[in-house]
Design a protein around this motif. Structure first.
Motif, PDB file in Angstrom:
ATOM      1  N   MET A   1       1.438   4.209  -2.954  1.00 33.72           N
ATOM      2  CA  MET A   1       1.268   5.643  -2.699  1.00 33.72           C
ATOM      3  C   MET A   1       2.527   6.422  -3.060  1.00 33.72           C
TER       4      MET A   1
ATOM      5  N   SER B   1       0.834  -1.207   0.000  1.00 35.03           N
ATOM      6  CA  SER B   1       0.000   0.000   0.000  1.00 35.03           C
ATOM      7  C   SER B   1       0.868   1.257   0.000  1.00 35.03           C
TER       8      SER B   1
ATOM      9  N   GLN C   1       2.703   6.650  -6.812  1.00 36.00           N
ATOM     10  CA  GLN C   1       1.725   7.617  -7.294  1.00 36.00           C
ATOM     11  C   GLN C   1       2.199   9.043  -7.030  1.00 36.00           C
TER      12      GLN C   1
END
Length: 67
Positions: free
Chosen positions: A17, A13, A20
């Protein structure tokens, strides 16, 4: 001191992030550079996110003479 690892699920996760955020940063940089080129912004100027404008470099201030 040893590393304190996080779970593989949390790591995936966080990794997503971070990736991104890097893509967004790259897109932002490219957009600002394109805008600067389109507007013929002089070298050394920077984009101020508070003013949403390109601003001239700040001249360094010299300390006042003492004495």
């Amino acid at each position: 001191m040893d590393a304190i690892e996080i779970s593989p699920r949390a790591a995936d996760s966080v990794r997503q992030m971070v990736e991104q955020a890097q893509r967004l940063q790259d897109a932002l940089r490219a957009t600002v550079e394109a805008l600067g080129a389109q507007l013929d912004v002089p070298a050394g100027w920077r984009f101020d996110t508070n003013a949403m404008a390109f601003v001239a470099p700040v001249e360094p201030t010299l300390p006042a003479d003492e004495g």
